[in-house]
Design an enzyme around this catalytic site. Structure first.
Site, PDB file in Angstrom:
ATOM      1  N   LYS A 138       0.833  -1.201   0.000  1.00 20.57           N
ATOM      2  CA  LYS A 138       0.000   0.000   0.000  1.00 20.57           C
ATOM      3  C   LYS A 138       0.868   1.252   0.000  1.00 20.57           C
ATOM      4  O   LYS A 138       1.930   1.276   0.631  1.00 20.57           O
ATOM      5  CB  LYS A 138      -0.911   0.037   1.232  1.00 20.57           C
ATOM      6  CG  LYS A 138      -1.937  -1.074   1.309  1.00 20.57           C
ATOM      7  CD  LYS A 138      -2.811  -0.883   2.550  1.00 20.57           C
ATOM      8  CE  LYS A 138      -3.889  -1.925   2.660  1.00 20.57           C
ATOM      9  NZ  LYS A 138      -4.740  -1.703   3.866  1.00 20.57           N
ATOM     10  N   GLU A 177       1.225  -5.233   4.527  1.00 20.00           N
ATOM     11  CA  GLU A 177       0.375  -5.820   5.557  1.00 20.00           C
ATOM     12  C   GLU A 177      -0.104  -7.195   5.108  1.00 20.00           C
ATOM     13  O   GLU A 177      -0.046  -7.535   3.922  1.00 20.00           O
ATOM     14  CB  GLU A 177      -0.845  -4.934   5.821  1.00 20.00           C
ATOM     15  CG  GLU A 177      -0.528  -3.628   6.497  1.00 20.00           C
ATOM     16  CD  GLU A 177      -1.761  -2.782   6.725  1.00 20.00           C
ATOM     17  OE1 GLU A 177      -1.731  -1.949   7.655  1.00 20.00           O
ATOM     18  OE2 GLU A 177      -2.743  -2.932   5.976  1.00 20.00           O
ATOM     19  N   ARG A 237     -12.080  13.893   8.284  1.00 19.87           N
ATOM     20  CA  ARG A 237     -13.076  14.763   7.648  1.00 19.87           C
ATOM     21  C   ARG A 237     -14.455  14.155   7.848  1.00 19.87           C
ATOM     22  O   ARG A 237     -14.593  13.057   8.383  1.00 19.87           O
ATOM     23  CB  ARG A 237     -12.791  14.859   6.150  1.00 19.87           C
ATOM     24  CG  ARG A 237     -12.671  13.480   5.498  1.00 19.87           C
ATOM     25  CD  ARG A 237     -12.634  13.523   3.996  1.00 19.87           C
ATOM     26  NE  ARG A 237     -12.276  12.238   3.415  1.00 19.87           N
ATOM     27  CZ  ARG A 237     -13.098  11.217   3.242  1.00 19.87           C
ATOM     28  NH1 ARG A 237     -14.372  11.307   3.640  1.00 19.87           N
ATOM     29  NH2 ARG A 237     -12.695  10.099   2.676  1.00 19.87           N
ATOM     30  N   GLY A 243      -8.430   3.652  -2.862  1.00 22.74           N
ATOM     31  CA  GLY A 243      -8.210   2.387  -3.553  1.00 22.74           C
ATOM     32  C   GLY A 243      -7.024   2.376  -4.501  1.00 22.74           C
ATOM     33  O   GLY A 243      -6.715   1.345  -5.095  1.00 22.74           O
ATOM     34  N   ARG A 255     -25.769   5.273  -2.585  1.00 24.23           N
ATOM     35  CA  ARG A 255     -25.195   6.400  -3.325  1.00 24.23           C
ATOM     36  C   ARG A 255     -25.736   6.390  -4.753  1.00 24.23           C
ATOM     37  O   ARG A 255     -25.521   5.425  -5.506  1.00 24.23           O
ATOM     38  CB  ARG A 255     -23.674   6.307  -3.349  1.00 24.23           C
ATOM     39  CG  ARG A 255     -23.022   6.348  -1.982  1.00 24.23           C
ATOM     40  CD  ARG A 255     -21.526   6.502  -2.115  1.00 24.23           C
ATOM     41  NE  ARG A 255     -20.851   6.388  -0.832  1.00 24.23           N
ATOM     42  CZ  ARG A 255     -19.576   6.719  -0.615  1.00 24.23           C
ATOM     43  NH1 ARG A 255     -18.843   7.178  -1.633  1.00 24.23           N
ATOM     44  NH2 ARG A 255     -19.032   6.589   0.568  1.00 24.23           N
TER      45      ARG A 255
END
Length: 451
Positions: free
Chosen positions: A158, A200, A291, A165, A337
């Site tokens: 990552k 990870e 946020r 993503g 959504r």
């Protein structure tokens, strides 16, 4: 009267306008040329153009946003989500300009924005993390292989500064490690300007579960509930719900308390979300969003709280008006959504909405900034709104969500309401507890049926 400059657009801008009105503050909307004439701008006390359509020249243009705040007499800036909302340089610039960001300070934002630093902070705070070192990966191939073998394949690489993503790659065996490392590092540098990556354990069938927090500047930090956001396409959420079905509430309470404690440890002020992978009865921290999130309405529906108003209050120095024991949840909420896109190909469908009928009824909330005649530009994200359904239990919330989606009408552009109807009918989703890979499996099953 205090004034808030809203450095964002669309449904979140309108959501903030409403919260400002409730808090007795003036709301000023910054907008780009592509959003000129949008109906929601008329609901603000003032609107000011900050540049051309490309986000880099408008919504991501820090000098333009600060100039707009100065020109309109704003003391506060609310960044919403996306754009500059998690940009530490912006937070720093806001403070240097003598203004107040409705969000955490640059130090905390920088810490939590770097996934490696965030993981180290969470380990120190006692928050469980995905197995793997809280350090940037070395260049040495042999050391890289040693770390992967110590974790155990499969592993995931990552980007330390990543999100959305991007900058992620699964490695199933040693033979694929070197190439995956090189590609992920290239993506990290390209998308985030930071070539650091970390490693990870790759969990096979995890769920995506979140904890919503709010913290003031007087040492109080509280968790407001949990959400399940496992219905995802390419790490982008489609459906969210609260609370997460089928997880022991005592385990949720323990994780929530740890998240609140970590906020106190790092000096966090504002609303935020801790994101976890959940598998085999265990939670593993992956990141913190510093946020407001798109899916905050489901938490509002089950708690009765106005999270955006609380954001504004704590930014103004207020003490949170309740304690952890005062927070109660009731029923279940589900959010879909709604995007202007083809429901099968997911290709965005910009254009003019010729007509729109918004559903209603008991337990239904629709957060949208568009109506008949609205123009959906190609320049930005294709989300045009969110349909949220609340019920006494999950079954009632599902039934109400299905009724609302069947009632929704959008003309002139394609939208994904039909996809949501099909997903809410899926037996796996209805049972609860799907993994983050469920949507991909569902799509594969649909393709096999169509052949």
């Amino acid at each position: 009267m205090d004034t808030v400059l809203i450095a964002n657009r669309g449904e979140i801008a309108l959501r903030i306008i409403r919260a400002c009105r409730r808090q007795g503050m003036r709301a000023v909307c910054a907008f780009s040329e592509d959003d000129r004439g949008a109906a929601y701008l008329d609901l603000a006390d003032q609107a000011i153009c900050i540049g051309p359509a490309p986000a880099l020249k408008s919504y991501l243009n820090i000098p333009a946003v600060l100039a707009a705040a100065k020109a309109t007499g704003a003391q506060y800036i609310h960044p919403g989500y996306g754009f500059l909302s998690e940009n530490a340089e912006f937070a720093e610039a806001v403070t240097k300009a003598g203004l107040t960001l409705i969000g955490p300070d640059a130090r905390v934002m920088r810490m939590m924005g770097d996934k490696v630093a965030a993981k180290g902070a969470m380990i120190a705070a006692g928050v469980p993390c995905v197995p793997g070192p809280d350090a940037v990966l070395p260049d040495d191939p042999q050391e890289l292989a040693r770390i992967a073998e110590g974790i155990g394949y499969p592993v995931i690489l990552k980007a330390a500064g990543g999100g959305g993503g991007r900058g992620m790659r699964v490695v199933k065996d040693k033979g694929a490690l070197a190439e995956a490392f090189a590609i992920t590092r290239q993506e990290a540098r390209q998308f985030f300007g930071n070539a650091d990556i970390y490693m990870e354990k790759y969990l096979q069938k995890p769920r995506h579960v979140e904890i919503q927090v709010i913290a003031d500047s007087h040492g109080t930090a509280l968790w407001l509930g949990d959400r399940d956001c496992s219905m995802q396409r390419r790490h982008q959420k489609l459906i969210e719900e609260a609370p997460a079905p089928g997880i022991d509430r005592r385990l949720i309470a323990d994780i929530g308390a740890r998240c609140a404690a970590s906020c106190r440890d790092i000096g966090y002020v504002g609303a935020g979300t801790f994101e976890f992978l959940y598998e085999d009865g265990a939670f593993f921290f992956i990141e913190m969003n510093t946020r407001i999130q798109v899916e905050h309405p489901v938490t509002e529906m089950v708690t009765g709280l106005d999270i955006v108003a609380l954001q504004i209050d704590v930014a103004r120095g207020a003490v949170l008006p309740f304690a952890q024991g005062d927070i109660q949840t009731a029923g279940h909420a589900i959010e879909c959504r709604i995007n202007a896109e083809d429901p099968a190909s997911f290709v965005p469908s910009p254009g003019t909405i010729t007509h729109m009928h918004v559903p209603g009824g008991p337990g239904i909330r629709v957060d949208t900034h568009v109506a008949s005649g609205a123009v959906i530009p190609a320049s930005y994200d294709s989300m045009i709104g969110k349909v949220i359904a609340h019920g006494a239990d999950r079954a009632e919330a599902l039934a109400r969500a299905q009724t609302a989606l069947a009632e929704l009408r959008v003309g002139g552009v394609s939208c994904n309401a039909a996809l949501h109807c099909a997903l809410l009918d899926d037996p796996g989703f209805r049972e609860g507890g799907i993994s983050i890979h469920h949507f991909d499996d569902w799509c594969a099953a649909q393709e096999a049926t169509d052949v």
